[in-house]
Design an enzyme around this catalytic site. Structure first.
Site, mmCIF file in Angstrom:
data_model
loop_
_atom_site.group_PDB
_atom_site.id
_atom_site.type_symbol
_atom_site.label_atom_id
_atom_site.label_comp_id
_atom_site.label_asym_id
_atom_site.label_seq_id
_atom_site.Cartn_x
_atom_site.Cartn_y
_atom_site.Cartn_z
ATOM 1 N N GLY A 35 -57.925 -71.422 -65.366
ATOM 2 C CA GLY A 35 -56.800 -70.499 -65.550
ATOM 3 C C GLY A 35 -57.171 -69.114 -65.025
ATOM 4 O O GLY A 35 -58.351 -68.774 -64.957
ATOM 5 N N PHE A 71 -51.543 -78.072 -72.503
ATOM 6 C CA PHE A 71 -51.734 -78.244 -71.056
ATOM 7 C C PHE A 71 -53.209 -78.312 -70.669
ATOM 8 O O PHE A 71 -53.529 -78.805 -69.594
ATOM 9 C CB PHE A 71 -51.116 -77.066 -70.292
ATOM 10 C CG PHE A 71 -49.642 -76.930 -70.510
ATOM 11 C CD1 PHE A 71 -48.743 -77.582 -69.687
ATOM 12 C CD2 PHE A 71 -49.144 -76.163 -71.555
ATOM 13 C CE1 PHE A 71 -47.378 -77.480 -69.896
ATOM 14 C CE2 PHE A 71 -47.786 -76.054 -71.773
ATOM 15 C CZ PHE A 71 -46.906 -76.711 -70.949
ATOM 16 N N ALA A 73 -56.552 -79.101 -69.605
ATOM 17 C CA ALA A 73 -57.160 -80.378 -69.189
ATOM 18 C C ALA A 73 -57.698 -80.231 -67.776
ATOM 19 O O ALA A 73 -57.260 -79.358 -67.027
ATOM 20 C CB ALA A 73 -56.111 -81.492 -69.207
ATOM 21 N N TYR A 139 -59.122 -89.953 -64.955
ATOM 22 C CA TYR A 139 -58.127 -88.943 -65.330
ATOM 23 C C TYR A 139 -56.955 -89.605 -66.071
ATOM 24 O O TYR A 139 -56.604 -89.217 -67.189
ATOM 25 C CB TYR A 139 -57.626 -88.200 -64.074
ATOM 26 C CG TYR A 139 -56.397 -87.367 -64.314
ATOM 27 C CD1 TYR A 139 -56.430 -86.318 -65.221
ATOM 28 C CD2 TYR A 139 -55.203 -87.638 -63.639
ATOM 29 C CE1 TYR A 139 -55.292 -85.556 -65.462
ATOM 30 C CE2 TYR A 139 -54.075 -86.880 -63.867
ATOM 31 C CZ TYR A 139 -54.122 -85.846 -64.780
ATOM 32 O OH TYR A 139 -52.989 -85.102 -65.023
ATOM 33 N N HIS A 187 -53.849 -80.267 -53.607
ATOM 34 C CA HIS A 187 -52.467 -80.761 -53.587
ATOM 35 C C HIS A 187 -51.805 -80.573 -52.222
ATOM 36 O O HIS A 187 -52.085 -79.616 -51.507
ATOM 37 C CB HIS A 187 -51.649 -80.101 -54.698
ATOM 38 C CG HIS A 187 -52.127 -80.549 -56.043
ATOM 39 N ND1 HIS A 187 -52.647 -79.689 -56.965
ATOM 40 C CD2 HIS A 187 -52.210 -81.782 -56.582
ATOM 41 C CE1 HIS A 187 -53.026 -80.374 -58.030
ATOM 42 N NE2 HIS A 187 -52.774 -81.652 -57.823
ATOM 43 N N GLY A 281 -57.896 -94.367 -54.310
ATOM 44 C CA GLY A 281 -57.111 -94.300 -55.552
ATOM 45 C C GLY A 281 -55.668 -93.871 -55.369
ATOM 46 O O GLY A 281 -54.976 -93.629 -56.354
HETATM 47 N N1 UDP Z 1 -52.255 -85.860 -49.135
HETATM 48 C C1 UDP Z 1 -52.496 -85.827 -47.756
HETATM 49 N N2 UDP Z 1 -53.216 -84.779 -47.246
HETATM 50 C C2 UDP Z 1 -53.668 -83.746 -48.030
HETATM 51 C C3 UDP Z 1 -53.414 -83.792 -49.420
HETATM 52 C C4 UDP Z 1 -52.713 -84.852 -49.922
HETATM 53 O O1 UDP Z 1 -52.105 -86.720 -47.013
HETATM 54 O O2 UDP Z 1 -54.309 -82.831 -47.502
HETATM 55 C C5 UDP Z 1 -51.470 -86.969 -49.688
HETATM 56 C C6 UDP Z 1 -52.157 -87.746 -50.789
HETATM 57 O O3 UDP Z 1 -52.965 -88.762 -50.245
HETATM 58 C C7 UDP Z 1 -50.966 -88.265 -51.591
HETATM 59 C C8 UDP Z 1 -49.905 -87.194 -51.411
HETATM 60 O O4 UDP Z 1 -50.328 -86.409 -50.284
HETATM 61 O O5 UDP Z 1 -50.479 -89.453 -50.992
HETATM 62 C C9 UDP Z 1 -49.792 -86.279 -52.621
HETATM 63 O O6 UDP Z 1 -51.110 -85.853 -52.975
HETATM 64 P P1 UDP Z 1 -51.363 -84.763 -54.082
HETATM 65 O O7 UDP Z 1 -52.863 -84.573 -54.173
HETATM 66 O O8 UDP Z 1 -50.554 -83.534 -53.823
HETATM 67 O O9 UDP Z 1 -50.803 -85.401 -55.422
HETATM 68 P P2 UDP Z 1 -51.129 -86.792 -56.165
HETATM 69 O O10 UDP Z 1 -50.035 -87.733 -55.756
HETATM 70 O O11 UDP Z 1 -52.495 -87.235 -55.758
HETATM 71 O O12 UDP Z 1 -51.040 -86.427 -57.604
#
Ligand code: UDP
Length: 330
Positions: A35, A71, A73, A139, A187, A281
């Site tokens: 945070g 929240f 975590a 997770y 993300h 994953g």
């Molecule tokens: N992703 C991607 N390139 C990146 C980051 C993420 O292709 O640089 C893909 C990732 O494999 C997933 C989707 O974008 O299929 C969303 O990933 P994110 O990590 O945002 O969220 P998640 O679904 O894992 O919670």
């Protein structure tokens, strides 16, 4: 007052802003590991790690807490695969500490940040709450353990809880006061926006999935809609509602390629896109059926069009990266 653990993080800070703007009194608890004090703008604040039971008790003695939104975590799937015990400790055991102290002080309303990761690889799309829980990483497992604990306690002594299973939280505060700021960032949308400003390469993690364009499909939901759901859940519990579990997603799936196209459109910037390896994953498609929360709590994801998500994320991203530019000076 409402205790918001992890209230300086991405989603917690948006919830704190919403509650405070409506006149609710909030107490933000955060251990400052992820945070940021920059998000400490509303309500009271205590620095505390949920491992510290004595400090927790002191907080419940000092403040008149009527409900808890939890929240705090760790949230990174890949990190959880590398360090599973870290996730069990922080996400599960520390939540048990919190629940024990709540019980001791007769606080029985709890709103929990759960996740679509509890479902694992979906057997059917869109995913309903009744879908089997079969997490494929520590997770998701840590969140399932908490949900089981909540269910047990609601039968044992009348804890009333709402567990909110978020799909892909995205977008940022429309006023650019707070926003997503992970370190390291993992993300999709902030990473694409980094590519737009030339900070890093844009890499698609695999284009050989069984989806129309070969890239993974996700259900992106605006963080302000998530915040609204917490408010509705709180009011529901305050009005005597029973413990329940709800999905939170927009109900529409977008592929990684579609999200990249939208980012190019919103930013007006064309950048190189590379195809990389699959990320371990990643299920090919995750899309929520959020009918239950719409019908039962009247929730509507009104801010969650992909354009609005990317627009608000872009505005925040510019501020975060160019805050010394005269445009962003107060
Ligand atoms: N992703 C991607 N390139 C990146 C980051 C993420 O292709 O640089 C893909 C990732 O494999 C997933 C989707 O974008 O299929 C969303 O990933 P994110 O990590 O945002 O969220 P998640 O679904 O894992 O919670």
């Amino acid at each position: 007052m409402i205790l918001i653990t992890g209230g300086l993080g991405y989603i917690g800070s948006h919830v704190n802003k919403l509650l405070s703007s409506l006149g609710y009194s909030t107490l933000v608890l955060d251990n400052l590991v992820s945070g940021s004090m920059a998000a400490c703008k509303w309500g009271d604040f205590v620095e505390c790690d949920l491992e510290d039971k004595d400090k927790l008790k002191e907080i419940f003695e000092t403040y008149d807490i009527s409900a808890v939104m939890h929240f705090a975590a760790f949230t990174e799937v890949a990190d959880s695969v590398k360090h599973p015990s870290k996730y069990m400790k922080n996400n599960y055991e520390n939540t048990v500490n919190l629940l024990n102290v709540m019980h001791e002080f007769n606080v029985n309303k709890f709103i929990f940040s759960s996740t679509a990761a509890v479902y694992g690889t979906p057997l059917s799309i869109p995913i309903k709450e009744s879908h089997p829980l079969n997490p494929i990483n520590p997770y998701g497992e840590s969140k399932v353990r908490v949900e089981e604990e909540l269910s047990k306690r609601s039968h044992e002594y009348g804890l009333r809880y709402v567990s909110l299973r978020y799909f892909n939280a995205a977008g940022d505060d429309v006023d650019k006061e707070i926003g997503e700021e992970h370190d390291p960032e993992t993300h999709l949308i902030p990473l694409i926006l980094d590519a737009a400003i030339g900070k890093r390469d844009c890499i698609i993690f695999g284009d050989d999935y069984p989806t129309p364009d070969g890239t993974c499909i996700r259900d992106y939901v605006h963080v302000e809609d998530l915040a609204q759901a917490h408010l509705l859940a709180y009011e529901y519990l305050k009005d005597g509602g029973c413990s329940d579990v709800f999905n939170l997603g927009h109900g529409t799936g977008f592929s990684v390629k579609q999200v990249i196209m939208e980012c190019m459109k919103v930013t007006g910037i064309k950048f190189e896109v590379e195809i990389g390896e699959r990320r371990v994953g990643d299920p090919s498609i995750l899309v929520a059926d959020s009918t239950k929360i719409k019908e039962k709590l009247g929730w509507m994801p009104v801010n969650s069009s992909l354009t609005n998500i990317v627009n608000t994320a872009w505005r925040w991203h510019l501020k975060l990266n160019f805050k010394n530019h005269h445009y962003f000076k107060d």
